[in-house]
Scaffold this active site. Structure first.
Site, PDB file in Angstrom:
ATOM      1  N   GLU A  91     -59.726  34.544 -26.468  1.00  0.00           N
ATOM      2  CA  GLU A  91     -59.660  35.833 -25.804  1.00  0.00           C
ATOM      3  C   GLU A  91     -58.637  35.842 -24.678  1.00  0.00           C
ATOM      4  O   GLU A  91     -58.435  34.844 -23.990  1.00  0.00           O
ATOM      5  CB  GLU A  91     -61.052  36.197 -25.288  1.00  0.00           C
ATOM      6  CG  GLU A  91     -61.976  36.404 -26.469  1.00  0.00           C
ATOM      7  CD  GLU A  91     -63.428  36.644 -26.109  1.00  0.00           C
ATOM      8  OE1 GLU A  91     -64.175  37.088 -26.993  1.00  0.00           O
ATOM      9  OE2 GLU A  91     -63.814  36.415 -24.959  1.00  0.00           O
ATOM     10  N   CYS A 104     -55.472  37.080 -17.936  1.00  0.00           N
ATOM     11  CA  CYS A 104     -56.238  35.827 -18.006  1.00  0.00           C
ATOM     12  C   CYS A 104     -56.085  35.283 -19.423  1.00  0.00           C
ATOM     13  O   CYS A 104     -56.452  35.944 -20.389  1.00  0.00           O
ATOM     14  CB  CYS A 104     -57.704  36.141 -17.685  1.00  0.00           C
ATOM     15  SG  CYS A 104     -58.794  34.717 -17.816  1.00  0.00           S
ATOM     16  N   CYS A 111     -64.213  24.239 -25.764  1.00  0.00           N
ATOM     17  CA  CYS A 111     -63.930  23.334 -24.648  1.00  0.00           C
ATOM     18  C   CYS A 111     -64.877  22.153 -24.758  1.00  0.00           C
ATOM     19  O   CYS A 111     -66.056  22.322 -25.084  1.00  0.00           O
ATOM     20  CB  CYS A 111     -64.133  24.041 -23.309  1.00  0.00           C
ATOM     21  SG  CYS A 111     -63.774  22.972 -21.892  1.00  0.00           S
ATOM     22  N   CYS A 115     -69.729  22.551 -19.506  1.00  0.00           N
ATOM     23  CA  CYS A 115     -70.395  22.962 -18.264  1.00  0.00           C
ATOM     24  C   CYS A 115     -71.648  23.764 -18.641  1.00  0.00           C
ATOM     25  O   CYS A 115     -71.638  24.551 -19.593  1.00  0.00           O
ATOM     26  CB  CYS A 115     -69.454  23.787 -17.398  1.00  0.00           C
ATOM     27  SG  CYS A 115     -68.002  22.829 -16.910  1.00  0.00           S
ATOM     28  N   CYS A 118     -71.574  27.764 -19.132  1.00  0.00           N
ATOM     29  CA  CYS A 118     -70.361  28.370 -19.701  1.00  0.00           C
ATOM     30  C   CYS A 118     -70.481  28.563 -21.207  1.00  0.00           C
ATOM     31  O   CYS A 118     -70.772  27.622 -21.947  1.00  0.00           O
ATOM     32  CB  CYS A 118     -69.150  27.502 -19.377  1.00  0.00           C
ATOM     33  SG  CYS A 118     -67.646  28.072 -20.181  1.00  0.00           S
ATOM     34  N   GLY A 167     -61.276  27.384 -22.411  1.00  0.00           N
ATOM     35  CA  GLY A 167     -60.696  26.048 -22.451  1.00  0.00           C
ATOM     36  C   GLY A 167     -60.308  25.508 -21.090  1.00  0.00           C
ATOM     37  O   GLY A 167     -60.268  26.232 -20.096  1.00  0.00           O
ATOM     38  N   GLU A 168     -60.035  24.213 -21.074  1.00  0.00           N
ATOM     39  CA  GLU A 168     -59.638  23.537 -19.848  1.00  0.00           C
ATOM     40  C   GLU A 168     -58.120  23.269 -19.936  1.00  0.00           C
ATOM     41  O   GLU A 168     -57.683  22.409 -20.702  1.00  0.00           O
ATOM     42  CB  GLU A 168     -60.439  22.225 -19.725  1.00  0.00           C
ATOM     43  CG  GLU A 168     -59.954  21.243 -18.687  1.00  0.00           C
ATOM     44  CD  GLU A 168     -59.790  21.803 -17.276  1.00  0.00           C
ATOM     45  OE1 GLU A 168     -60.713  22.454 -16.754  1.00  0.00           O
ATOM     46  OE2 GLU A 168     -58.702  21.592 -16.709  1.00  0.00           O
ATOM     47  N   SER A 221     -62.914  24.622 -10.055  1.00  0.00           N
ATOM     48  CA  SER A 221     -64.286  25.080 -10.301  1.00  0.00           C
ATOM     49  C   SER A 221     -65.252  24.119  -9.627  1.00  0.00           C
ATOM     50  O   SER A 221     -65.615  23.094 -10.187  1.00  0.00           O
ATOM     51  CB  SER A 221     -64.542  25.121 -11.807  1.00  0.00           C
ATOM     52  OG  SER A 221     -63.784  26.152 -12.380  1.00  0.00           O
ATOM     53  N   LEU A 222     -65.641  24.468  -8.424  1.00  0.00           N
ATOM     54  CA  LEU A 222     -66.487  23.561  -7.631  1.00  0.00           C
ATOM     55  C   LEU A 222     -67.961  23.684  -8.061  1.00  0.00           C
ATOM     56  O   LEU A 222     -68.570  22.731  -8.498  1.00  0.00           O
ATOM     57  CB  LEU A 222     -66.312  23.880  -6.148  1.00  0.00           C
ATOM     58  CG  LEU A 222     -66.779  22.820  -5.177  1.00  0.00           C
ATOM     59  CD1 LEU A 222     -65.936  21.565  -5.295  1.00  0.00           C
ATOM     60  CD2 LEU A 222     -66.730  23.347  -3.740  1.00  0.00           C
ATOM     61  N   ASN A 298     -72.368  35.284 -15.110  1.00  0.00           N
ATOM     62  CA  ASN A 298     -72.423  36.254 -16.204  1.00  0.00           C
ATOM     63  C   ASN A 298     -73.224  35.666 -17.347  1.00  0.00           C
ATOM     64  O   ASN A 298     -72.815  34.670 -17.938  1.00  0.00           O
ATOM     65  CB  ASN A 298     -71.001  36.586 -16.688  1.00  0.00           C
ATOM     66  CG  ASN A 298     -70.241  37.371 -15.648  1.00  0.00           C
ATOM     67  OD1 ASN A 298     -70.719  38.393 -15.155  1.00  0.00           O
ATOM     68  ND2 ASN A 298     -69.076  36.879 -15.277  1.00  0.00           N
ATOM     69  N   CYS A 341     -65.902  36.622 -16.796  1.00  0.00           N
ATOM     70  CA  CYS A 341     -65.788  35.164 -16.760  1.00  0.00           C
ATOM     71  C   CYS A 341     -66.961  34.523 -17.461  1.00  0.00           C
ATOM     72  O   CYS A 341     -68.107  34.879 -17.196  1.00  0.00           O
ATOM     73  CB  CYS A 341     -65.845  34.632 -15.336  1.00  0.00           C
ATOM     74  SG  CYS A 341     -64.661  35.335 -14.263  1.00  0.00           S
TER      75      CYS A 341
HETATM   76  N1  SAH Z   1     -61.881  25.377 -17.744  1.00  0.00           N
HETATM   77  C1  SAH Z   1     -61.400  25.942 -16.563  1.00  0.00           C
HETATM   78  C2  SAH Z   1     -60.927  27.359 -16.705  1.00  0.00           C
HETATM   79  C3  SAH Z   1     -61.743  28.295 -17.548  1.00  0.00           C
HETATM   80  S1  SAH Z   1     -63.281  28.828 -16.946  1.00  0.00           S
HETATM   81  C4  SAH Z   1     -62.419  25.835 -15.455  1.00  0.00           C
HETATM   82  O1  SAH Z   1     -63.557  25.472 -15.738  1.00  0.00           O
HETATM   83  O2  SAH Z   1     -62.059  26.064 -14.316  1.00  0.00           O
HETATM   84  C5  SAH Z   1     -62.882  30.011 -15.659  1.00  0.00           C
HETATM   85  C6  SAH Z   1     -63.948  30.142 -14.594  1.00  0.00           C
HETATM   86  O3  SAH Z   1     -65.111  30.817 -15.088  1.00  0.00           O
HETATM   87  C7  SAH Z   1     -64.424  28.787 -14.110  1.00  0.00           C
HETATM   88  O4  SAH Z   1     -64.561  28.764 -12.714  1.00  0.00           O
HETATM   89  C8  SAH Z   1     -65.762  28.694 -14.783  1.00  0.00           C
HETATM   90  O5  SAH Z   1     -66.585  27.762 -14.167  1.00  0.00           O
HETATM   91  C9  SAH Z   1     -66.254  30.105 -14.691  1.00  0.00           C
HETATM   92  N2  SAH Z   1     -67.396  30.387 -15.570  1.00  0.00           N
HETATM   93  C10 SAH Z   1     -67.730  29.773 -16.721  1.00  0.00           C
HETATM   94  N3  SAH Z   1     -68.845  30.321 -17.234  1.00  0.00           N
HETATM   95  C11 SAH Z   1     -69.238  31.299 -16.383  1.00  0.00           C
HETATM   96  C12 SAH Z   1     -70.309  32.247 -16.408  1.00  0.00           C
HETATM   97  N4  SAH Z   1     -71.188  32.291 -17.397  1.00  0.00           N
HETATM   98  N5  SAH Z   1     -70.382  33.126 -15.388  1.00  0.00           N
HETATM   99  C13 SAH Z   1     -69.467  33.128 -14.392  1.00  0.00           C
HETATM  100  N6  SAH Z   1     -68.428  32.259 -14.348  1.00  0.00           N
HETATM  101  C14 SAH Z   1     -68.314  31.359 -15.328  1.00  0.00           C
HETATM  102 FE1  SF4 Z   2     -64.729  24.224 -20.202  1.00  0.00          FE
HETATM  103 FE2  SF4 Z   2     -64.171  25.571 -17.938  1.00  0.00          FE
HETATM  104 FE3  SF4 Z   2     -66.222  26.312 -19.539  1.00  0.00          FE
HETATM  105 FE4  SF4 Z   2     -66.399  24.046 -18.124  1.00  0.00          FE
HETATM  106  S1  SF4 Z   2     -66.255  26.149 -17.315  1.00  0.00           S
HETATM  107  S2  SF4 Z   2     -66.961  24.304 -20.296  1.00  0.00           S
HETATM  108  S3  SF4 Z   2     -64.287  23.318 -18.205  1.00  0.00           S
HETATM  109  S4  SF4 Z   2     -64.049  26.364 -20.053  1.00  0.00           S
END
Ligand code: SAH
Ligand code: SF4
Length: 373
Positions: A91, A104, A111, A115, A118, A167-168, A221-222, A298, A341
């Site tokens: 997407e 974006c 990925c 996490c 996610c 993806g990362e 992404s802390l 989300n 996100c």
């Molecule tokens: N892989 C990278 C970039 C893609 S994710 C990363 O992890 O940073 C982009 C952002 O969306 C990241 O900060 C991720 O942690 C956040 N994210 C993932 N799932 C989410 C969710 N369900 N709700 C809100 N933010 C989310």
């Molecule tokens: Fe991959 Fe980023 Fe999602 Fe973590 S938050 S699973 S690194 S896309």
């Protein structure tokens, strides 16, 4: 097999032109046609000799991926679902705001980093996207958006690009760097380093490599203030714990176009949103020059977390702000079309359902014929 010129950044396109017996400056001309002017037909590249156009037609193509659907949310957010073969889709989301237009983009199908909160991670890892598939998202979106707005290419509607989709990016390092170079190249998208952001979950060695190869703005992404919590939420933390990550952020800042790192922090009800958590973040902010971007969680089908209530998010933000930390809370946009996100799942299987939902609730679904015309 013809060569796809969307795979090349300026350097590799120049080497390719030299390999086929052409002058290096021709590569620059072609780069402009492709990326500045959105052209994929060699016959329209009018400042190239006819003989060169014929030669290119015989050996090369300019082949972006295919758009499967193009959906407009009520708030103007626009989501493109892009076919990447074998039943997979990724997407690309365009977020127009008064001052800027942010695109974006995705860098992997799925990925591997898994996490906990996610949706992309829950899909598992499928494969890295090629340069053509990543920059192709920018190429396609630019064309679609500018055509719809009746804009000329010089007045770009995409002012910022964030690698925050599926993806990362740093796990697809070589391709990501080529894409970044194209985004910055004056003959391609000509964006400043500050307007291009890579978001990473914290792959420490790759942060150092990015600092050398192409230091753009960095978002990390802390999501947790200590290793115990972060180990659970962002499993890559078990390999690169917080202290090593924060050191990497400080090394990166010596190369970065901005003098801060953006820490993304997803707000999960009862998990990482307490006063104590905020206090621990204030301590982290004393170690690294940073801004915080709070992202209300989300939900997606099958997710077990809940979004923190709005007043708790507000209090959490206020605590950080009171400590002098610039803190923003991300507005949830495109929720009605699953473009927010972490909602990016991108399976074609889901497509019908998603499209129908968008139609029924809000978004305008743009017919495929119109898109590919
Ligand atoms: N892989 C990278 C970039 C893609 S994710 C990363 O992890 O940073 C982009 C952002 O969306 C990241 O900060 C991720 O942690 C956040 N994210 C993932 N799932 C989410 C969710 N369900 N709700 C809100 N933010 C989310
Ligand atoms: Fe991959 Fe980023 Fe999602 Fe973590 S938050 S699973 S690194 S896309």
């Amino acid at each position: 097999m013809p060569v796809n010129l969307l795979e090349f950044d300026a350097d590799s396109l120049t080497s390719y032109f030299v390999d086929i017996g052409e002058k290096p400056f021709r590569a620059r001309q072609v780069l402009k046609w492709i990326h500045q002017l959105g052209q994929n037909d060699f016959d329209n590249m009018t400042d190239l000799a006819k003989s060169l156009r014929e030669k290119l037609k015989a050996v090369a193509v300019i082949q972006p991926p295919v758009i499967i659907s193009d959906t407009l949310s009520d708030d103007g957010t626009r989501k493109f679902l892009i076919d990447v073969g074998n039943g997979n889709a990724v997407e690309t989301v365009f977020i127009p705001e008064a001052e800027r237009g942010t695109l974006c983009i995705s860098t992997q199908a799925g990925c591997a980093l898994d996490c906990a909160f996610c949706s992309t991670g829950k899909q598992g890892f499928n494969r890295n996207l090629s340069v053509a598939e990543i920059i192709g998202q920018v190429w396609l979106a630019t064309r679609a958006i500018e055509r719809d707005m009746g804009r000329v290419p010089e007045k770009r509607s995409i002012s910022n690009v964030v690698l925050m989709g599926m993806g990362e990016p740093l796990a697809n390092f070589e391709n990501t760097v080529k894409v970044l170079r194209l985004l910055l190249d004056d003959n391609a998208y000509g964006l400043s380093r500050r307007r291009v952001t890579v978001s990473t979950s914290g792959i420490v060695p790759a942060i150092d490599r990015l600092a050398e190869a192409c230091p753009v703005a960095l978002a990390v992404s802390l999501h947790a203030p200590d290793d115990d919590k972060r180990d659970e939420l962002v499993p890559i933390n078990r390999k690169y714990p917080l202290s090593t990550l924060l050191d990497a952020c400080n090394r990166y800042l010596q190369h970065a176009p901005r003098d801060f790192i953006t820490f993304e922090y997803v707000m999960l009800d009862g998990v990482n949103d307490s006063e104590k958590d905020a206090e621990a973040l204030v301590e982290i902010a004393q170690k690294v020059s940073c801004k915080f971007n709070l992202i209300p969680f989300n939900p997606f089908p099958g997710s077990s977390f809940k979004r923190s209530p709005a007043d708790r998010i507000r209090r959490f933000a206020q605590k950080l702000i009171a400590a002098g930390i610039v803190t923003t809370t991300r507005k949830t946009r495109g929720g009605d079309i699953d473009a927010a996100c972490g909602q990016l799942a991108g399976q074609i299987k889901d497509k019908t359902k998603r499209t129908t939902k968008a139609k029924a609730t809000a978004g305008r679904v743009i017919p495929l014929l119109e898109i590919n015309a």
